[in-house]
Design an enzyme around this catalytic site. Sequence first.
Site, short mmCIF file in Angstrom:
data_model
loop_
_atom_site.label_atom_id
_atom_site.label_comp_id
_atom_site.label_asym_id
_atom_site.label_seq_id
_atom_site.Cartn_x
_atom_site.Cartn_y
_atom_site.Cartn_z
N ASP A 136 4.42 1.84 9.12
CA ASP A 136 3.10 1.47 9.61
C ASP A 136 2.38 0.44 8.74
OD1 ASP A 136 3.13 2.68 11.98
OD2 ASP A 136 2.24 4.55 11.29
N HIS B 293 6.02 8.19 1.69
CA HIS B 293 6.67 8.89 2.80
C HIS B 293 7.22 10.21 2.29
CE1 HIS B 293 9.29 9.66 6.22
NE2 HIS B 293 8.49 8.83 6.88
C1 LIG Z 1 4.75 7.08 10.51
C2 LIG Z 1 4.31 7.85 9.36
O1 LIG Z 1 3.79 8.92 9.53
S1 LIG Z 1 4.60 7.22 7.86
C3 LIG Z 1 3.29 7.83 6.82
C4 LIG Z 1 2.00 7.15 7.14
N1 LIG Z 1 0.93 7.54 6.24
C5 LIG Z 1 0.42 6.74 5.29
O2 LIG Z 1 0.82 5.60 5.12
C6 LIG Z 1 -0.73 7.31 4.48
C7 LIG Z 1 -0.53 7.08 2.98
N2 LIG Z 1 0.55 7.90 2.49
C8 LIG Z 1 0.35 9.22 2.15
O3 LIG Z 1 -0.76 9.76 2.26
C9 LIG Z 1 1.55 10.00 1.66
O4 LIG Z 1 2.49 9.16 1.09
C10 LIG Z 1 2.23 10.85 2.77
C11 LIG Z 1 1.19 11.80 3.37
C12 LIG Z 1 2.76 9.96 3.87
C13 LIG Z 1 3.40 11.63 2.17
O5 LIG Z 1 2.88 12.49 1.26
P1 LIG Z 1 3.77 13.55 0.43
O6 LIG Z 1 5.15 13.59 0.89
O7 LIG Z 1 3.01 14.82 0.44
O8 LIG Z 1 3.79 12.90 -0.98
P2 LIG Z 1 2.85 13.25 -2.15
O9 LIG Z 1 1.43 13.22 -1.67
O10 LIG Z 1 3.33 14.52 -2.77
O11 LIG Z 1 3.10 12.04 -3.11
C14 LIG Z 1 3.99 12.04 -4.19
C15 LIG Z 1 3.36 11.16 -5.27
O12 LIG Z 1 3.20 9.82 -4.76
C16 LIG Z 1 1.82 9.47 -4.75
N3 LIG Z 1 1.54 8.82 -3.47
C17 LIG Z 1 2.02 9.16 -2.26
N4 LIG Z 1 1.60 8.31 -1.32
C18 LIG Z 1 0.83 7.40 -1.97
C19 LIG Z 1 0.13 6.27 -1.55
N5 LIG Z 1 0.13 5.89 -0.27
N6 LIG Z 1 -0.54 5.55 -2.47
C20 LIG Z 1 -0.55 5.90 -3.76
N7 LIG Z 1 0.12 6.99 -4.23
C21 LIG Z 1 0.80 7.73 -3.34
C22 LIG Z 1 1.04 10.79 -4.84
O13 LIG Z 1 -0.23 10.59 -5.43
C23 LIG Z 1 1.97 11.61 -5.68
O14 LIG Z 1 1.82 11.25 -7.02
P3 LIG Z 1 1.86 12.35 -8.19
O15 LIG Z 1 3.26 12.94 -8.08
O16 LIG Z 1 1.60 11.57 -9.40
O17 LIG Z 1 0.80 13.35 -7.83
O1 LIG Z 2 8.90 11.23 9.26
C1 LIG Z 2 7.72 11.30 8.90
O2 LIG Z 2 7.26 12.17 8.13
C2 LIG Z 2 6.73 10.34 9.40
C3 LIG Z 2 7.35 9.14 10.05
O3 LIG Z 2 7.78 8.23 9.39
C4 LIG Z 2 7.49 9.13 11.50
O4 LIG Z 2 7.12 10.09 12.18
O5 LIG Z 2 7.99 8.12 12.03
#
Ligand SMILES: CC(=O)SCCNC(=O)CCNC(=O)[C@H](O)C(C)(C)COP(=O)(O)OP(=O)(O)OC[C@H]1O[C@@H](n2cnc3c(N)ncnc32)[C@H](O)[C@@H]1OP(=O)(O)O
Ligand SMILES: O=C([O-])CC(=O)C(=O)O
Length: 378
Positions: free
Chosen positions: A314, A261
């Site tokens: 989620d 997140h």
């Molecule tokens: C309701 C919502 O919208 S909640 C989010 C729903 N989305 C998901 O579940 C999809 C999977 N998650 C992701 O793609 C990401 O965690 C996001 C897009 C939600 C957030 O991404 P960001 O804030 O940009 O985090 P970022 O990508 O910089 O991650 C930081 C570190 O954690 C790691 N990381 C982040 N999410 C994940 C994951 N789901 N699985 C494995 N590693 C992860 C990244 O590889 C990164 O590692 P590094 O620092 O070694 O490169």
């Molecule tokens: O806050 C975010 O980036 C994504 C999320 O968890 C939401 O929209 O509920």
Amino acid sequence: MTDDVKINRGLKGIYFERSGVSHIDGRAGELLYRGYTIHDLAEHSTFEEVCYLLIHGELPGAAELDAFDAALRAARHLPAAVHEIIRATADGHPMDVLRTAVSALAALEPDSRETGAEAFLRNGIRLTAQVPMIIAAHEAIRNGRDPVAPDPALGHAANWLWMLTGEKPSAEAARLADVDFILHAEHGANASSFAARVTVGTEANLHGAIVTALATLAGPAHGGAAEDVMKMVREIGTPENAAAYVKAKRAAKEPVTGFGHRVYRAEDPRARHMRDGVRKLGEEKGAPEWYEILQAVVTAMQPYARHGLNVNVDFYSGVVYQLHGIPMDLYVPIFAIGRMPGWIVQCLEQQQSNILIRPLTLYNGPQRRAYVPLGDRD
Ligand SMILES: CC(=O)SCCNC(=O)CCNC(=O)[C@H](O)C(C)(C)COP(=O)(O)OP(=O)(O)OC[C@H]1O[C@@H](n2cnc3c(N)ncnc32)[C@H](O)[C@@H]1OP(=O)(O)O
Ligand SMILES: O=C([O-])CC(=O)C(=O)O
């Protein structure tokens, strides 16, 4: 062309505005709507009450809640042309159909072009009632059935299940949907709400902002995650396969969906309620394996928890929908039903002290150069 400018890619950690709607403490794993914890609201409140709280800033008294609820129920109407549009697009992804139908409503309902707080409120209540109707009508039409008329005796969540299935839901099923909507109702400057604010920043109308928000919610990094979690659980198949699955994903540097997140470093506080839902519902429906697979993924991801990588809202919600027999491609639209009040209040806030949202990109293309006429190019 300046090298010493700090670029905040993805606007990570940047405050772009003040907001009085929700507070997220990412380290503590806490979420408040207007000062109330998500846990109290999920346990004691209804979606209608939470809508009122988010939009008006205070919990409603009984008469206020009745009036708000009556307005929502009275707004359950779709122009016939929207049903035609749904028929014409019925084979599309429900999120595309929903976005197209909301866009059509903008053209079909003349007052949708009005701006100002009163118009946003009026159109917001109407859209909150119409969005579940569109999703349910699409589900009926693509399965060769006529859309189910809303039941004015039912609350928002129960009526949505009724329109979706044509069967009156049990009190438990309606409550679970209600809690799911409460948990998804608002989350600060998430991508879809931010996108909606950008639209309102140009003094566009609410329907336009909701179309923007729907388009943004659909991606797998945001609202699309629940659908992907369900696909992942199916691919894993049995709890014993979870560790190998996670290992392969990590080795390929691919995200494990439902984890991570932008703001939370502790567990997303909303996940707890969905986890309980999966466990109980799985036992009730004689399908405890879904919960076991999810928990095996959590165990396999444990080494990364210390880096702040935990489940998000989620991770569990898709399996709850699956156990209810809801098709996978409806998971994102369900998120949209819940997020309506969040989008509306973010748009209202944006409008109240409006400013064009227009950041900068630092140019890193070619330096100034001479134009070469078409005939002289290689
Ligand atoms: C309701 C919502 O919208 S909640 C989010 C729903 N989305 C998901 O579940 C999809 C999977 N998650 C992701 O793609 C990401 O965690 C996001 C897009 C939600 C957030 O991404 P960001 O804030 O940009 O985090 P970022 O990508 O910089 O991650 C930081 C570190 O954690 C790691 N990381 C982040 N999410 C994940 C994951 N789901 N699985 C494995 N590693 C992860 C990244 O590889 C990164 O590692 P590094 O620092 O070694 O490169
Ligand atoms: O806050 C975010 O980036 C994504 C999320 O968890 C939401 O929209 O509920």
